[in-house]
Scaffold this active site. Sequence first.
Site, short mmCIF file in Angstrom:
data_model
loop_
_atom_site.label_atom_id
_atom_site.label_comp_id
_atom_site.label_asym_id
_atom_site.label_seq_id
_atom_site.Cartn_x
_atom_site.Cartn_y
_atom_site.Cartn_z
N SER A 171 -40.29 -61.71 15.74
CA SER A 171 -38.96 -61.56 15.13
C SER A 171 -39.02 -60.60 13.95
O SER A 171 -39.33 -59.43 14.10
CB SER A 171 -38.41 -62.93 14.74
OG SER A 171 -37.05 -62.83 14.38
N ASP A 324 -32.28 -57.53 13.35
CA ASP A 324 -33.71 -57.54 13.06
C ASP A 324 -34.44 -57.02 14.30
O ASP A 324 -33.81 -56.69 15.31
CB ASP A 324 -34.17 -58.94 12.64
CG ASP A 324 -34.08 -59.97 13.74
OD1 ASP A 324 -33.30 -59.78 14.68
OD2 ASP A 324 -34.81 -60.98 13.67
N ASP A 326 -36.12 -58.08 16.89
CA ASP A 326 -35.91 -58.61 18.24
C ASP A 326 -34.45 -58.94 18.49
O ASP A 326 -34.11 -59.53 19.53
CB ASP A 326 -36.79 -59.83 18.50
CG ASP A 326 -36.40 -61.05 17.69
OD1 ASP A 326 -35.92 -60.89 16.55
OD2 ASP A 326 -36.58 -62.18 18.19
N ASP A 328 -32.24 -61.01 17.32
CA ASP A 328 -31.64 -62.34 17.35
C ASP A 328 -30.95 -62.69 16.04
O ASP A 328 -30.32 -63.74 15.93
CB ASP A 328 -32.66 -63.41 17.75
CG ASP A 328 -33.78 -63.62 16.75
OD1 ASP A 328 -33.93 -62.81 15.81
OD2 ASP A 328 -34.54 -64.60 16.91
#
Length: 576
Positions: A171, A324, A326, A328
């Site tokens: 992440s 961000d 990734d 999410d």
Amino acid sequence: MTAADEPVMGVGVETTTPVVPWDAARAWLAQDPDPETRDELAAVIAAAEAGDAVAAADLVDRFGTRLAFGTAGLRGRLGAGSNRMNRVLVTQAAAGLAAYLLEKAGPDAPPVVVIGYDGRRGSARFAQDSAEIFAGAGLRAILLPRLLPTPVLAFAVRHLGADAGVMVTASHNPPDDNGYKVYLGGADDGSQIVPPADAEIAAHIQRVADAGDISALPRSERYETADDAVVEAYVAATATVAPAPAGANGMRWVYTAMHGVGTETMLRILDAAGYPHPVQVAEQAEPDGRFPTVAFPNPEEPGAMDLALETARANDAEFILANDPDADRLAVAIPDAAAEGGWRRLTGNQIGLLLGWRAARRAAEGGTTPGASLACSLVSSPALQVVAERYGLDFHATLTGFKWISRAPGLVFGFEEALGYLVNPETVKDKDGISAAIAILGLAAEAREQGRALGDLLAEFDAEFGSFASGQVSVRVDDLAVIGRITAALRAAPPTRIGDAAVVSFEDLAAPVTGPPLGDILRLWLEGDARILVRPSGTEPKLKLYLDVRGDSAADAASRLAALEAGVRGLLATIG
């Protein structure tokens, strides 16, 4: 806003010379299939054997423990050793997860597992290793066609009817980290794992690790690679979150993927939903696991959105959206003449409350379903409960993490203050920074039709529900034991005042007076309708203190928040 980290508290500690785990290090070296980490470890072992104390300490750090598999899966620094993310550890994790799924499977068909990965270093290789191990264990393994956002993997678990999903990502963690996030299908409906599944999977992983050499594990290249249809299905579903109204025409906005994987999917959804393309932060548009333009690839961190702000000022933008790496999470910034540089980032609570208000209105317009609810984590703004009650919806305050928020009964919207939002629970049972971006674009376009902007919606929220303000103080540590000592000190001697405000109640949610434990969280209510929650971060070496106040106006709330933050910093200065 996110406050700068407090310095680490000084605490005296007795030290002993640790035993170097020679056998574990040599056994790891013998089974490591990756030439890079094998060479890295061989050099450390050789230096330690030659008497290098730093290298010996490095071996202790690499092998003195093991990255724990829990409800966040795995996450840690890349490198050789059981306390790092690497191909050996990932292979063991995949084999353990396969054993768990086979144990739970019925007799009719092999379990199905879908695997996704982002643009971080090692992600593609870890995903391929996992697919080969799953296939070798007799599972039907489906690898997503290319690097994609985490929400696409979460969507794919449900869309493909999979028994489980794995997303290889860390992440918004630092560049040298990677991770392994696990979702379950079936009764879990595509949510992240929760107890007891995490402990059961961890036990299987440990058995694999105890068995020794990973080269003995069966592998197969007979896994499937999904075609683009699963991505197209996610794009189509997400475009329905907020089809573009007329107010979207000519909208000027800036987008950054923060060197992550959001750009391609975002642009496809914008086309499907009818929104104009943004001005992109060109330096951050393509995936790059080095994250060269940011010190920390988290839009909450100071400096992470500097290039986006420069781009917005140069292009006279109306707002900024940032994912961000990734995709999410979602950050939002808006023009503000009173802010430094003429722009301010909205807090996760402000974004979450706007989206929660949107969801509540839509639920009411559609005829509220009995049991329909809004949910947020315990550390997120208490204002969401006020919104839920105003619209006749149920409300749930959950443990931190979308593994819990996504399981709230009757959920129509959920969020947590760390820039995470679940706006379409019928599609994705996890936070989704892309669908949240589409929802924000819808709000901005609707406001624009009436000559207003996102900042005006925030003022409307205050007028409707009261002026809430939130902040955070973080204590970043090198030694995780420091966090335990701070919380132990607070439990042993709960404060009676913080700054000028009296503490009305002190609750230890790890051992509440009534009900089950809710986690390692301390909750303090102060006079004047103020609240502080104290908890260790689940993903970083930090102790976080969450501050919430309610004022008579936005200015009054800001003043109360500043006073509360000063009181908290004063309290921390006395501990240690």
